[in-house]
Scaffold this motif. Structure first.
Motif, PDB file in Angstrom:
ATOM      1  N   LYS A 166       1.964   6.098  -7.133  1.00 49.37           N
ATOM      2  CA  LYS A 166       0.749   6.753  -7.645  1.00 49.37           C
ATOM      3  C   LYS A 166       0.831   8.274  -7.524  1.00 49.37           C
ATOM      4  O   LYS A 166       0.408   9.009  -8.391  1.00 49.37           O
ATOM      5  CB  LYS A 166      -0.447   6.227  -6.850  1.00 49.37           C
ATOM      6  CG  LYS A 166      -1.783   6.613  -7.407  1.00 49.37           C
ATOM      7  CD  LYS A 166      -2.888   5.681  -6.935  1.00 49.37           C
ATOM      8  CE  LYS A 166      -2.978   5.562  -5.440  1.00 49.37           C
ATOM      9  NZ  LYS A 166      -4.141   4.772  -5.016  1.00 49.37           N
TER      10      LYS A 166
ATOM     11  N   GLY B   4      -6.485   2.431   1.440  1.00 46.99           N
ATOM     12  CA  GLY B   4      -5.137   1.885   1.599  1.00 46.99           C
ATOM     13  C   GLY B   4      -4.479   2.235   2.921  1.00 46.99           C
ATOM     14  O   GLY B   4      -4.026   1.348   3.652  1.00 46.99           O
TER      15      GLY B   4
ATOM     16  N   ASN C  38       1.042   3.960  -3.138  1.00 46.59           N
ATOM     17  CA  ASN C  38       0.835   5.402  -2.982  1.00 46.59           C
ATOM     18  C   ASN C  38       2.033   6.187  -3.489  1.00 46.59           C
ATOM     19  O   ASN C  38       1.864   7.171  -4.219  1.00 46.59           O
ATOM     20  CB  ASN C  38       0.607   5.748  -1.507  1.00 46.59           C
ATOM     21  CG  ASN C  38      -0.770   5.329  -1.043  1.00 46.59           C
ATOM     22  OD1 ASN C  38      -1.600   4.926  -1.860  1.00 46.59           O
ATOM     23  ND2 ASN C  38      -1.009   5.417   0.251  1.00 46.59           N
TER      24      ASN C  38
ATOM     25  N   ASN D 273       0.830  -1.211   0.000  1.00 42.36           N
ATOM     26  CA  ASN D 273       0.000   0.000   0.000  1.00 42.36           C
ATOM     27  C   ASN D 273       0.859   1.254   0.000  1.00 42.36           C
ATOM     28  O   ASN D 273       0.549   2.220  -0.709  1.00 42.36           O
ATOM     29  CB  ASN D 273      -0.922   0.018   1.224  1.00 42.36           C
ATOM     30  CG  ASN D 273      -2.108  -0.903   1.029  1.00 42.36           C
ATOM     31  OD1 ASN D 273      -2.267  -1.483  -0.039  1.00 42.36           O
ATOM     32  ND2 ASN D 273      -2.929  -1.042   2.041  1.00 42.36           N
TER      33      ASN D 273
HETATM   34 MG   LIG Z   1      -3.366   3.979  -1.478  1.00 46.96          MG
END
Ligand SMILES: [Mg+2]
Ligand SMILES: Nc1ncnc2c1ncn2[C@@H]1O[C@H](COP(=O)(O)OP(=O)(O)OP(=O)(O)O)[C@@H](O)[C@H]1O
Length: 501
Positions: free
Chosen positions: A397, A464, A394, A390
């Motif tokens: 992302k 998340g 992130n 997770n």
């Molecule tokens: Mg996330």
């Protein structure tokens, strides 16, 4: 009303029991005092007149002839006795205790013979011990006496037996004793009774008053005033009762609070889930409908585009449902970490490897800083893998093209720290505490119009970090976040080193 009755009657029950007890004690006290005082008088009377019989023998020298006492002796005795103390009675006994004659004017003698044993003991211990003997006028009644042997030509002829308290004397004495004792006992008892009763009633009042307070509090609690508590003041059982009630009340309140929170969470979850499910579902629905309506008019590229959108929406749905399921289980405390020793550095490398492709697509470099001196940690390997996934998701992302994501480990003796750093967009200071909440999605709050076409927001559910936080929570660990807007963020947490004892 009822409350008053219960404790009112309890109060009076306690008070009347006390009263009855006091009266019984008072009666016993008077009886014992009267008995003691009477014994005292008798003993005193005997002590004062120890020598009386001996004196009679010495003065009168009564002569016993043929089992008879001569009249002259009797007259002499009578005269001296009447002058000194008319309440005493003088008996002349033979050596067996048979009454030969007596000086007891106008009185009726009922016994013919008195018990000789007390007379012998009296003479033996010279009257030092308090002894009572028969009263010839009242068979069965014991009286204090004085006695002395009468010797005639060296032989025992009989005894002079003096009953010290005649019936009249006794009656007068008893009346006096009774009077005094009654007055003394009465006064003492009255004072004791009043004082004890007052003290007792005061104590009972305090006890029942406190009981009343406890009952009132319990009643108010029962009626829904859940904040009601009993003041804890006295000591002993009632204090324990008050504390126990307060603890119980708090426990009930806590449970209610817990149920309320869970209920709120559940409601929020249902609302959020239905909202989040609706968006991808309506996208799917819209495209499928369009495709069905325009079956012949759709060009193959357009059809592919539609199908891709549908696929993305189903992927999003799948992720959403999966994450929700995972988070619900974590929050319901259904998941217990299955702790085992493992090398965190190996896990870090695995996760980095798995994210390599996604990173390359965005031209992002993953830098795993591997330190081979990191000891094994003790944790649930698959849950920690989920945390790292997770965090890496992130970091990739929310980083722009050309960004760098670092994942490193540090040894802190008893703990190992794992840190994921990125050079991405960062998080505003005020949002730092919020990112771990469910459904918190910064993309929406930073710029709403951008968020709509942002491919990032489409794959973002906002669960998340909530999952990360929960997993670390059940490991008794916390997640630490530092971030600077437009500069990057760093997420770190610590795991305990495996202690191989
Ligand atoms: Mg996330
Ligand atoms: N490394 C990061 N850099 C910048 N912002 C971040 C970073 N990590 C999280 N955030 C912000 O915190 C929000 C919550 O993160 P979280 O991982 O919980 O949800 P998400 O990534 O949006 O969705 P999901 O992880 O469920 O797919 C994100 O939407 C993002 O705005």
């Amino acid at each position: 009303m009822t409350k008053h009755n219960i404790f009112g009657s309890l109060y009076w029950k306690m008070a009347s029991t006390l009263l009855v007890l006091l009266v019984i004690i008072g009666g016993a006290y008077i009886f014992i005092t009267a008995d003691t005082v009477q014994k005292y008088f008798q003993e005193k009377n005997q002590r004062l007149n120890i020598e009386l019989a001996a004196h009679v023998v010495q003065e009168v020298k009564p002569s016993f002839q043929n089992g008879q006492v001569d009249e002259a002796s009797m007259d002499k005795i009578m005269h001296s006795m009447m002058a000194i103390n008319p309440s005493i009675e003088v008996y002349l006994l033979d050596s067996e205790g048979t009454i030969l004659n007596y000086v007891a004017p106008y009185k009726k003698v009922k016994l013919e013979r008195v018990n000789i044993a007390p007379i012998l003991s009296f003479i033996d211990n010279e009257g030092q011990e308090f002894i009572t003997g028969d009263d010839p006028r009242n068979p069965g009644v014991k009286k204090e006496f004085s006695a002395a042997p009468v010797m005639e030509s060296g032989l025992l002829a009989g005894y002079v037996y003096v009953v010290l308290a005649s019936e009249e004397y006794d009656m007068a004495a008893q009346e006096l004793i009774g009077n005094y004792v009654m007055r003394l006992g009465g006064k003492t008892m009255l004072i004791t009774l009043v004082a004890t009763l007052l003290a007792g009633m005061l104590i009972f009042w305090f006890i029942t008053r406190y009981l009343n307070q406890i009952t009132a509090a319990v009643r108010r609690f029962k009626d829904g005033h859940l904040e009601e508590r009993v003041p804890v003041k006295s000591s002993g059982e009632l204090k324990l009762l008050a504390i126990t009630f307060n603890d119980m009340a708090q426990e009930i309140l806590n449970s209610i609070e817990k149920i309320k929170t869970t209920e709120n969470l559940r409601r929020e979850l249902v609302a959020n889930v239905s909202h989040d499910l609706r968006t991808p579902l309506s996208v799917i629905h819209g495209y499928v409908e369009t495709m069905l309506m325009k079956t012949d008019d759709i060009k193959p590229e357009q059809r592919n585009q539609y199908l891709e959108t549908i696929l993305k929406s189903t992927e999003r749905l799948k992720k959403l449902v999966g994450d929700l399921f995972e988070l619900s289980k974590l929050e319901a405390k259904e998941v217990q970490p299955k702790k085992e020793p493992f090398f965190i550095t190996e896990l870090v490398q695995d996760v980095s490897q798995n994210h390599k492709l996604a990173a390359e697509q965005k031209n992002i470099t993953i830098v795993p800083v591997v330190d081979n001196n990191i000891p094994m940690v003790h944790a649930d390997i698959s849950l920690i893998e989920r945390v790292l996934q997770n965090l890496m998701d992130n970091a990739i992302k929310f980083s722009k093209d050309g960004g760098i994501v670092t994942i490193e480990t540090h040894n802190f003796g008893n703990d190992v720290e794992v840190k994921v750093t990125d050079t991405g967009r960062g998080i505003p200071q005020e949002d730092i505490p919020l990112v771990f909440d469910r459904y918190f999605n910064l993309s929406k709050s930073i710029s709403s119009e951008k968020a709509n076409d942002d491919p990032v927001s489409k794959s973002s559910v906002g669960l998340g970090l909530a999952i990360v936080k929960k997993i670390l929570e059940i490991h008794n660990a916390t997640i630490h976040l530092t971030s600077k807007l437009n500069k990057g963020s760093a997420f770190s947490f610590r795991l305990p080193v495996y202690q191989n004892y």
